[in-house]
Design a protein around this motif. Structure first.
Motif, PDB file in Angstrom:
ATOM      1  N   ASP A 637      13.838  65.913  13.023  1.00 47.57           N
ATOM      2  CA  ASP A 637      15.260  65.650  13.227  1.00 47.57           C
ATOM      3  C   ASP A 637      15.847  65.208  11.892  1.00 47.57           C
ATOM      4  OD1 ASP A 637      17.803  64.810  13.930  1.00 47.57           O
ATOM      5  OD2 ASP A 637      17.161  63.863  15.805  1.00 47.57           O
ATOM      6  N   ALA A 638      16.358  66.175  11.116  1.00 51.30           N
ATOM      7  CA  ALA A 638      16.863  65.877   9.784  1.00 51.30           C
ATOM      8  C   ALA A 638      18.075  64.945   9.832  1.00 51.30           C
ATOM      9  CB  ALA A 638      17.207  67.171   9.044  1.00 51.30           C
ATOM     10  N   ASN A 639      18.967  65.127  10.791  1.00 51.65           N
ATOM     11  CA  ASN A 639      20.159  64.284  10.870  1.00 51.65           C
ATOM     12  C   ASN A 639      19.787  62.826  11.130  1.00 51.65           C
ATOM     13  OD1 ASN A 639      21.873  66.460  10.441  1.00 51.65           O
ATOM     14  ND2 ASN A 639      21.994  66.940  12.628  1.00 51.65           N
ATOM     15  N   ARG A 640      18.866  62.609  12.047  1.00 48.68           N
ATOM     16  CA  ARG A 640      18.474  61.231  12.336  1.00 48.68           C
ATOM     17  C   ARG A 640      17.719  60.608  11.160  1.00 48.68           C
ATOM     18  NH1 ARG A 640      18.871  58.407  16.732  1.00 48.68           N
ATOM     19  NH2 ARG A 640      17.605  56.523  17.069  1.00 48.68           N
ATOM     20  N   LEU A 641      16.886  61.406  10.496  1.00 48.68           N
ATOM     21  CA  LEU A 641      16.167  60.880   9.339  1.00 48.68           C
ATOM     22  C   LEU A 641      17.131  60.506   8.230  1.00 48.68           C
ATOM     23  CD1 LEU A 641      13.547  60.226   7.864  1.00 48.68           C
ATOM     24  CD2 LEU A 641      13.419  62.623   7.151  1.00 48.68           C
ATOM     25  N   GLN A 642      18.154  61.346   7.990  1.00 51.61           N
ATOM     26  CA  GLN A 642      19.118  61.025   6.947  1.00 51.61           C
ATOM     27  C   GLN A 642      19.936  59.797   7.327  1.00 51.61           C
ATOM     28  OE1 GLN A 642      19.344  62.000   3.954  1.00 51.61           O
ATOM     29  NE2 GLN A 642      21.163  60.749   3.535  1.00 51.61           N
ATOM     30  N   TRP A 643      20.293  59.661   8.603  1.00 49.24           N
ATOM     31  CA  TRP A 643      20.978  58.453   9.045  1.00 49.24           C
ATOM     32  C   TRP A 643      20.115  57.220   8.802  1.00 49.24           C
ATOM     33  CZ3 TRP A 643      19.555  54.696  12.472  1.00 49.24           C
ATOM     34  CH2 TRP A 643      20.548  53.761  12.841  1.00 49.24           C
ATOM     35  N   THR A 644      18.804  57.340   9.026  1.00 45.48           N
ATOM     36  CA  THR A 644      17.886  56.219   8.818  1.00 45.48           C
ATOM     37  C   THR A 644      17.806  55.865   7.339  1.00 45.48           C
ATOM     38  OG1 THR A 644      16.605  56.930  10.735  1.00 45.48           O
ATOM     39  CG2 THR A 644      15.545  55.404   9.215  1.00 45.48           C
ATOM     40  N   ILE A 645      17.717  56.888   6.474  1.00 44.88           N
ATOM     41  CA  ILE A 645      17.670  56.624   5.033  1.00 44.88           C
ATOM     42  C   ILE A 645      18.948  55.926   4.575  1.00 44.88           C
ATOM     43  CG2 ILE A 645      17.585  57.718   2.756  1.00 44.88           C
ATOM     44  CD1 ILE A 645      15.844  59.913   4.013  1.00 44.88           C
ATOM     45  N   ARG A 646      20.090  56.400   5.088  1.00 42.74           N
ATOM     46  CA  ARG A 646      21.360  55.786   4.717  1.00 42.74           C
ATOM     47  C   ARG A 646      21.425  54.334   5.211  1.00 42.74           C
ATOM     48  NH1 ARG A 646      24.245  59.285   6.776  1.00 42.74           N
ATOM     49  NH2 ARG A 646      24.569  60.598   4.939  1.00 42.74           N
ATOM     50  N   ALA A 647      20.934  54.095   6.430  1.00 41.81           N
ATOM     51  CA  ALA A 647      20.945  52.735   6.967  1.00 41.81           C
ATOM     52  C   ALA A 647      20.057  51.813   6.142  1.00 41.81           C
ATOM     53  CB  ALA A 647      20.491  52.750   8.429  1.00 41.81           C
ATOM     54  N   LEU A 648      18.917  52.313   5.703  1.00 39.85           N
ATOM     55  CA  LEU A 648      18.034  51.507   4.870  1.00 39.85           C
ATOM     56  C   LEU A 648      18.689  51.186   3.530  1.00 39.85           C
ATOM     57  CD1 LEU A 648      14.619  53.297   5.544  1.00 39.85           C
ATOM     58  CD2 LEU A 648      15.215  50.961   6.194  1.00 39.85           C
ATOM     59  N   ALA A 649      19.346  52.182   2.934  1.00 43.15           N
ATOM     60  CA  ALA A 649      20.023  51.941   1.660  1.00 43.15           C
ATOM     61  C   ALA A 649      21.139  50.917   1.829  1.00 43.15           C
ATOM     62  CB  ALA A 649      20.574  53.260   1.107  1.00 43.15           C
TER      63      ALA A 649
END
Length: 847
Positions: A637-649
């Motif tokens: 799930d690329a969208n969820r993974l990118q949301w997670t990376i953004r949330a971590l940043a």
């Protein structure tokens, strides 16, 4: 020139020489300053006035960069920026580290300690190595910080300095390991020692090197633009202003240049620059005072190699009588072929060629003959004539539950073995062995002493009669589960077999290691290629970290890695979320909730559930100034993974802002229908930047967008590591179509520049040499593959590193490499013996 051309030149000259009024310059500068109010920040007070807005994130990007740049150089402003808040790393507050994190930290420290130990073992300290001047024609001298000194034949040169030959002069030097170096006129070199390795630093000129045969370490020649690694080889290096040329007279060398490595065989030639063209080998060594000897040896080795190729190695064995003689208590089983016939044929060829050729005879006497290999060949061939096609070594459990001493078994196919052994031992002066033709006489006569049983159809050797009798107490081993697995190795043909019953050898185990069952290692040679396979079996299903490895499947992440990669590793794991659940059930995630609340994500559901089980990493490109790393991970799930990376940043940036520190910049850009992401840590010197995108169900990341674009291009073109000849030629031959994990290395000389790039401040000259030695220790390109099944893990390699072929037997690079040490009575000599006058004794060859 035309009149028009003259007028144009005059106009240009008038424009260039036109005087500009200083008042006009100042007026123009004032207009620029008026259009850019407060663009120039000159004093610390002006920078510090902007810090409140910087900490609040209100400064424009350009002003923020100015503040960051100034505070990196100004200690006072850096303290002012950090003075209003405590600067700490973002660490979730808890009283104790989570066990999983403690485990990860321990593993990291263990890996670091192992690497440090390896570097220390290879020898991080480099010293000047002594050199013996064996002969000199003309002027030979050494340049030191104190001046120059003339060198005469028969002297030992120790300490720092370069050894040089003058015009119309040559010299023959002998190194500490027995290697010979012949120097052409106007050549200059020095010799350094690092651990077990010797390095000839060739500043310029032409040398011919006869490298001594070694059982450990290597000899290197480091020219200006390339590096040659050898052992037991004859070759030349010609290094000049235009470049270097390497020619191989005998054996094999490895030439490393700019992070790439090439293997040269006898007769091959390599040039480091197109400006240095090839020349016939005879022309390259025509200056040598030993020219005729070298040329004769080249011809002899070419003919010898052709003859050795005709030697037939033992056939694979498809059954064994010996395995059925062992008792059920057998816990270690090893079997090797009887090499006597192949050794005999090899020795006969060598003897015949040596009798016909003075050059080959001298090579034999100075090398293998001096090491005692003549006696090895003769004795092994002689005793093998009495024995069958297989030699077995076994150990059984004693009554106290411990493994006994190993027992060697072989079938007897010819009478007279006892008399033969008695004669050999008597000639060798051995008196503390007993030889018996009766099993009944073994126990009272030989208990506690080494003993040999020489029966009519069976021979056995043991260090204790009790162990020998127990090994021959009756059959039944092949009917046990462990014995049946050992016997299975004969089904497709057996070469070398080693099997250990781990369940009974180490019954007191806990945790994930408690369910080991057995280990079996097989190696066999077919078609001139050696394949090795090791199986680790478990009692029931795999547990713990051993259970995380997935079953064999296509590892498509390798499609993003080029054939030129120096290192690559990939694995197919079970569901990452399931691994998390397993750790949580084991109590390894007790303190995770607090960290997740501060991060604003759930590790399992947001991060791990977004990932598949496939991952690959590689070093694929230049090592400097930033290592060309690649990370490829399967994404569900690329969208969820990118949301997670953004949330971590964002979480990191919130914490950094509260501590008056710059955070992480996460940007994205859409180009030609693809979204590119960039992570940047301002102020970090190394690994400060990562670029990534999503492609065909994978996250592809690297230190630059160009490298990631290249990776995607490799996949599109099919020009990939997994499809390259260098990779596929190393694939082991077995029943698996795919693998669960793999590691591939062809680092060559790129380890030193890679480590220098990773280490702030770079490496010292000594550390560089030590790391080059460590990289050379990695040897040939290597591929290791791994296969996970429900109750076992199989590891396999393909190649000829340990092959039982005649070339390895002659060069002592295969399994018989230690026999010369055995015949010489101990450890190999680290330097030639000294004569009574204190000088080194005349050269008699390598180890």
């Amino acid at each position: 020139m035309s009149p028009e051309g003259n007028d144009l030149d005059r106009i240009f000259e008038e424009i260039c020489n036109e005087a500009i009024d200083p008042a006009a310059v100042e007026a123009a500068a004032a207009r620029v300053r008026a259009g850019l109010p407060r663009a120039a920040l000159r004093t610390c007070a002006e920078f510090q006035a902007l810090m409140p807005d910087y900490r609040a994130g209100k400064l424009p990007a350009a002003r923020a960069l100015l503040v960051e740049d100034h505070t990196r150089e100004c200690a006072a402003c850096r303290k002012a920026l950090a003075g209003e808040g405590k600067v700490t790393a973002f660490i979730p507050r808890r009283t104790a580290s989570a066990p999983a994190f403690r485990w990860a930290m321990a593993a990291g420290f263990a890996a670091l300690a192992a690497f440090a130990g390896y570097i220390l073992w290879t020898g991080i300290r480099t010293t000047d190595s002594p050199v013996f001047v064996q002969a000199a024609a003309g002027a030979l001298y050494r340049i030191t910080p104190q001046g120059s000194e003339t060198l005469q034949p028969g002297v030992e040169v120790a300490g720092p300095g370069e050894i040089r030959t003058a015009g119309n002069s040559t010299a023959l030097l002998r190194l500490r390991d027995g290697s010979l170096v012949e120097m052409r006129e106007r050549s200059s070199l020095s010799v350094a020692e690092t651990g077990r390795d010797l390095t000839i630093h060739l500043a310029g000129g032409n040398v011919i090197v006869e490298a001594a045969k070694r059982r450990s370490g290597r000899l290197y020649v480091a020219a200006r633009d390339c590096r040659v690694a050898v052992t037991g080889t004859v070759f030349t290096v010609n290094s000049g202003i235009k470049g270097s040329r390497v020619s191989v007279l005998e054996g094999q060398v490895r030439v490393a240049q700019a992070g790439r490595e090439q293997v040269l065989q006898a007769g091959d030639q390599y040039s480091s620059s197109p400006a240095v063209g090839p020349v016939p080998v005879a022309e390259e060594i025509a200056w040598s005072t030993r020219f005729e000897q070298h040329m004769a040896l080249i011809k002899e080795f070419a003919a010898l190699d052709q003859q050795l190729r005709q030697v037939r190695m033992p056939d694979l064995r498809y059954s064994s009588r010996l395995i059925h003689l062992l008792p059920p208590e057998t816990v270690i089983y090893a079997a090797v072929p009887n090499l006597g016939k192949a050794l005999g044929e090899t020795y006969q060829i060598l003897q015949q060629r040596a009798a016909e050729s003075a050059a080959l005879r001298q090579w034999w006497e100075q090398g293998l003959g001096r090491a005692g290999m003549s006696r090895v060949f003769e004795e092994l061939e002689a005793v093998s004539e009495f024995l069958g096609d297989e030699i077995v070594i076994a150990a059984t459990l004693r009554p106290d539950g411990k493994a006994g001493n190993p027992v060697l078994l072989a079938e007897v196919k010819r009478t007279g073995l006892r008399d033969f052994l008695l004669d050999r031992f008597q000639k060798a002066g051995v008196t503390d062995l007993r030889i018996s033709e009766s099993l009944e006489a073994l126990e009272p006569a030989g208990r506690g002493k080494a003993i040999i049983y020489a029966g009519s159809d069976l021979a056995a050797v043991a260090g204790d009669a009790a162990d020998l009798l127990r090994a021959l107490s009756g059959g039944g081993f092949a009917a046990t589960g462990f014995g049946a697995r050992a016997a299975e190795a004969y089904r497709d043909g057996a070469g070398i077999i080693f099997a250990a019953d781990l369940e009974r050898l180490a019954p007191q185990r806990e945790g994930a290691h408690a369910n080991f069952k057995y280990a079996v290692v097989e190696q066999k040679e077919t078609g001139g290629r050696t394949d090795t396979q090791a199986v680790l079996a478990f009692l029931g299903s795999r547990k713990g970290p051993f259970g995380w490895l997935g079953q064999p499947a296509p590892l498509a992440a390798l499609d993003y890695i080029s054939p030129q990669a120096g290192f690559a590793a990939g694995a197919i794991l079970k569901d990452p979320a399931a691994i998390f659940d397993e750790l949580a059930a084991a109590g390894e995630m007790k303190d995770l909730a607090e960290g997740e609340s501060k991060l604003g994500i759930q590790i399992r559901n947001d991060l791990l559930a977004s990932l598949g089980g496939e991952i690959a990493v590689a070093f694929d490109g230049p090592a400097v100034p930033v290592p060309s790393w690649k990370l490829i991970a399967e994404v569900r799930d690329a969208n969820r993974l990118q949301w997670t990376i953004r949330a971590l940043a964002e979480a990191v940036n919130r914490h950094a802002a509260g501590q008056n520190r710059p955070g992480i910049q996460l940007t994205e850009e859409a180009v030609d229908g693809r979204t590119w992401y960039r992570l940047l840590k301002p102020g970090a010197e190394r690994f400060a930047e990562a670029h990534y995108t999503f492609d065909n169900g994978y996250l592809v990341a690297g230190p630059s967008r160009a490298l990631v674009e290249q990776a995607i291009g490799f996949r599109a073109s099919g020009h990939t590591l997994a499809r390259s000849a260098a990779f596929t030629s190393l694939l082991p031959r077995n029943r698996y179509a795919d693998f669960s994990a793999m590691t591939y290395q062809n680092m060559g000389s790129s380890l030193a520049p890679l480590m220098e790039a990773l280490r702030p401040g770079g490496l010292t000259a000594e550390q560089k040499q030590a790391l080059e030695g460590a990289a050379a220790g990695a040897g040939n390109p290597m591929l290791v593959t791994c296969y996970g099944e429900p109750d076992r893990i199989t590891v396999a390699t393909g190649g000829n590193l340990l092959g039982l072929n005649p070339a390895n037997l002659v060069r002592l690079t295969g399994p018989l490499a230690s026999l010369s040490t055995l015949m010489s009575g101990g450890k190999p000599s680290q330097r030639p013996a000294r004569a009574p006058d204190g000088h080194w004794a005349p050269y008699r060859g390598g180890n």
